[in-house]
Design an enzyme around this catalytic site. Structure first.
Site, mmCIF file in Angstrom:
data_model
loop_
_atom_site.group_PDB
_atom_site.id
_atom_site.type_symbol
_atom_site.label_atom_id
_atom_site.label_comp_id
_atom_site.label_asym_id
_atom_site.label_seq_id
_atom_site.Cartn_x
_atom_site.Cartn_y
_atom_site.Cartn_z
ATOM 1 N N CYS A 52 26.050 36.847 25.558
ATOM 2 C CA CYS A 52 25.612 37.892 26.481
ATOM 3 C C CYS A 52 26.488 37.813 27.714
ATOM 4 O O CYS A 52 27.427 37.023 27.776
ATOM 5 C CB CYS A 52 24.138 37.768 26.827
ATOM 6 S SG CYS A 52 23.713 36.318 27.820
ATOM 7 N N HIS A 76 17.814 38.843 34.665
ATOM 8 C CA HIS A 76 18.528 37.777 35.347
ATOM 9 C C HIS A 76 19.826 38.334 35.890
ATOM 10 O O HIS A 76 20.255 39.419 35.507
ATOM 11 C CB HIS A 76 18.782 36.581 34.429
ATOM 12 C CG HIS A 76 19.398 36.934 33.108
ATOM 13 N ND1 HIS A 76 18.676 37.484 32.072
ATOM 14 C CD2 HIS A 76 20.666 36.813 32.654
ATOM 15 C CE1 HIS A 76 19.458 37.688 31.021
ATOM 16 N NE2 HIS A 76 20.679 37.293 31.366
#
Length: 707
Positions: A432, A623
């Protein structure tokens, strides 16, 4: 040894040699632009160049003082050190690159000293020139980086807090110093001797007119993907040394000549049958102009006797190149007719053209004869392509041109499975943007499935896309990130998922692992492994080892674990209504906990604008971006539950977990979160929990009193 036996045993000499060749290629190929640049500089600025410039090409003035210019230092120092940098970085990233370069400098200096001392004992007309340490760099840099990595692992857990930078910098500096000495006194004599031996062998073949015989080795090696070991391990270093002395080298043309493969594909275009004949013209264009030689390998594998055509064409091409004294200034990569003529010296154009034509004609005639007189059934190009990939050990970048499938199998593991390739899968990575949140959870879920299927030796981990290299067998990403991952991992199977918690792609990956790593068991069709994998994803207690599902009363047992998700960072009835306000709410809890500053919350919004952090099963884990890690003071998580689903970019979301991670401190709890949300029963418990202690117990951060 059969392919199945090789796959089950985990070792094959052929595969081992392929891996060595791939490693050599991975060190050389990224630096080909520098080799091309050196070739252009040489072509223009040396004494015999197009536009001689002594200050750049190098010269000796009337007083006998040498002026190095740019040509000799580039090939003697810059190019080997670039290869050392790449080789060290492959093993141990930037730290390995630095150590590898310093160690290689020791090899270069040691080689120069040996040459100087030898020339002091030789007459002026018998003195030898510098030996360029390409092979030395390919040996020393990965070795030094690997040893540095192992040494770091010995003491990384024993460094007192606050002394990390001091230990890391001085350990690398001292070790680099020692490796440079080892290179100077130890490796340099060995490589010098090896280069002299290989050079003498090639000169002997040329003087005896036997150089065409190398095609007996090179052409079959190409079909079995062993050419990288020969080309980048031997021919390129020897060719660069010869080119630095003579301005060109015929060695660069031994493997790169497209004529042998082009002739075989032309023969199939006229005399083939079925799909093989239909696809051959397009494959010929890709091979000749694009320089992707592997595209003709399946056609040879359909009729192995055609290796004679490749050998005949190769020998013809080498003979004509030697006859006309042709050569290239630098390696031609890829082996395209454009790259070949771009690197050719002006006196080699005619000879190279005749060598390519001659190789094409001879291979065409032999292939046509074999196709016409031999029994020829309608070739199964798909099966031959699969066989090629089986021998290569990974997906072919041009397979789609032959079979009609999308190149690279971008997206589905099942598409890769359908190819029939049985090379082992050893490394799977979730990637990611930041590599600390969604990918960690996805890796946990898939790791459990892979373990439940009985493949404890398959590595399943997570990383940031920016840190990926082309070493992975399978790469899993959110669909928005697949193209970025493919740029860094072109040879891997790319699997795109919409969300990480319960994607059906996981079962496809497990099935792919079964078929490649244990093909006999997969063919039995018992379904036991698949059932175990499915049960693992559903939360049934079949997990084993590292992938076992944590029970409600499991906790990390660490004094620091409660700090990651403290009771004050848990909200049982959030007030947000959408993803933007949900990020604000979860981020505010992280700020209040003293884990991040306000800038990190902005970075959480920035990440969401790029890639959704919705995981599935009603969970989102916002996040910050990779660039926002400087805003993190310590690792922490926040937990917000909503009375009703909120809209998270079109996905109904009941739970929002904010993440701020320093290193790997938060990953243990994050793995437990992943396991909880992969189990519908645990999700229901989270929905019904009435206290923060219950939430922490379910997520594995605290033991529940009534568990």
């Amino acid at each position: 040894m059969s392919t199945t036996t090789e796959a089950r045993s985990g070792f094959s000499p052929r595969v081992a040699l392929q891996k060595v060749g791939t490693s050599l290629s991975n060190m050389v190929m990224p630096n080909i632009p520098a080799l091309i640049a050196w070739g252009i500089i040489t072509a223009f600025f040396i004494e015999d160049g197009f536009t001689p410039v002594p200050a750049l090409g190098g010269f000796e003035d009337a007083a006998g003082n040498p002026h190095l210019g740019i040509v000799d230092p580039t090939i003697h120092y810059l190019l080997p050190l670039l290869i050392a940098n790449t080789g060290g970085r492959m093993i141990y990233e930037a730290r390995g690159a630095v150590v590898g370069v310093v160690a290689t400098m020791g090899v270069i200096a040691g080689s120069d000293e040996l040459v100087t001392m030898l020339n002091l004992t030789q007459p002026s007309d018998e003195q030898i020139g510098q030996i360029h340490m390409f092979i030395g760099a390919m040996i020393m840099a990965p070795l030094a980086a690997w040893l540095m990595k192992k040494l770091d692992q010995l003491w990384q857990e024993r460094i007192p807090a606050g002394f990390e930078m001091l230990v890391n910098l001085f350990s690398a500096g001292i070790f680099s110093f020692l490796m440079a000495l080892i290179g100077f006194y130890g490796l340099a004599p060995i490589v010098n001797g090896l280069m002299n031996l290989l050079g003498a062998g090639v000169e002997g073949l040329i003087s005896l007119g036997l150089l065409p015989l190398v095609s007996l080795l090179i052409e079959p090696a190409k079909v079995f993907f062993l050419n990288n070991a020969i080309n980048h391990g031997v021919l390129t270093p020897l060719g660069l040394t010869e080119a630095s002395q003579n301005g060109k080298s015929v060695l660069f043309l031994l493997e790169a000549n497209p004529g042998p493969g082009f002739g075989i594909l032309l023969a199939y275009s006229f005399f083939g049958r079925g799909a093989a004949r239909a696809s051959a013209p397009g494959a010929a264009l890709i091979q000749f102009v694009g320089g992707i030689h592997e595209i003709y390998f399946p056609y040879v594998l359909m009729k192995p006797a055609l290796i004679l055509a490749a050998v005949g064409g190769g020998m013809t091409g080498v003979f004509l190149n030697v006859l006309f004294d042709t050569g290239l200034r630098a390696p031609a990569a890829p082996g395209s007719i454009i790259a070949i003529f771009g690197n050719a010296t002006t006196d080699s154009y005619l000879g190279i053209a005749l060598a390519v034509i001659g190789a094409t004609v001879v291979s065409f005639l032999i292939a046509a004869l074999l196709l016409r007189i031999g029994k020829q059934e309608e070739g199964d190009i798909a099966a031959a392509t699969a066989k090629m990939e089986e021998m290569k050990g990974k997906k072919s970048s041009v397979a789609g041109a032959l079979t009609g499938a999308g190149a690279g199998a971008a997206g589905a593991a099942s598409a890769a499975d359908d190819s029939g390739h049985t090379g082992r899968i050893e490394k799977i990575v979730f990637a990611c943007d930041a590599g600390m949140g969604s990918s960690a959870m996805g890796a946990t879920v898939l790791r459990k499935k892979v373990r439940a299927a009985g493949f404890d030796d398959v590595e399943v981990t997570n990383k940031a896309i920016s840190s990926l290299s082309d070493e992975w067998d399978v790469v899993v990403t959110q669909k928005e990130l697949t193209d970025r991952a493919r740029q860094r991992t072109g040879s891997a199977v790319q699997v795109s998922v919409d969300q990480f918690m319960n994607s059906p792609r996981y079962d496809e990956v497990v099935e792919l692992v079964q078929q490649r790593n244990d093909p006999e068991a997969a063919e039995e069709g018992t379904g036991s492994e698949a059932a175990a994998s499915t049960a693992a994803g559903a939360g049934v207690g079949v997990g084993t080892g590292a992938g076992a599902e944590p029970s409600a009363d499991e906790g990390p047992g660490s004094a620091t674990a409660p700090e990651i998700l403290s009771p004050e960072s848990i909200v049982l009835a959030g007030s947000a209504t959408d993803s933007a306000s949900g990020i604000d709410e979860a981020g505010a809890l992280l700020v209040a906990a003293g884990a991040v500053d306000e800038g990190y919350v902005e970075a959480m919004h920035d990440r969401e604008a790029t890639v959704s952090t919705f995981m599935g099963n009603g969970l989102a884990i916002p996040h910050g971006t990779n660039e926002a890690k400087s805003s993190i003071t310590r690792s922490a998580m926040s937990f917000v539950r909503y009375p009703e689903d909120i809209d998270w970019n079109g996905n109904p979301t009941r739970f929002v977990i904010g993440i701020a991670g320093v290193g790997d401190e938060h990953l243990e709890l994050l793995q437990k979160v992943a396991m909880a949300f992969s189990d519908p029963a645990q999700v229901e418990r989270l929905e019904q929990a009435t206290t923060t202690d219950e939430i922490r117990a379910i997520l594995g951060d605290e033991k529940e009193s009534d568990a």
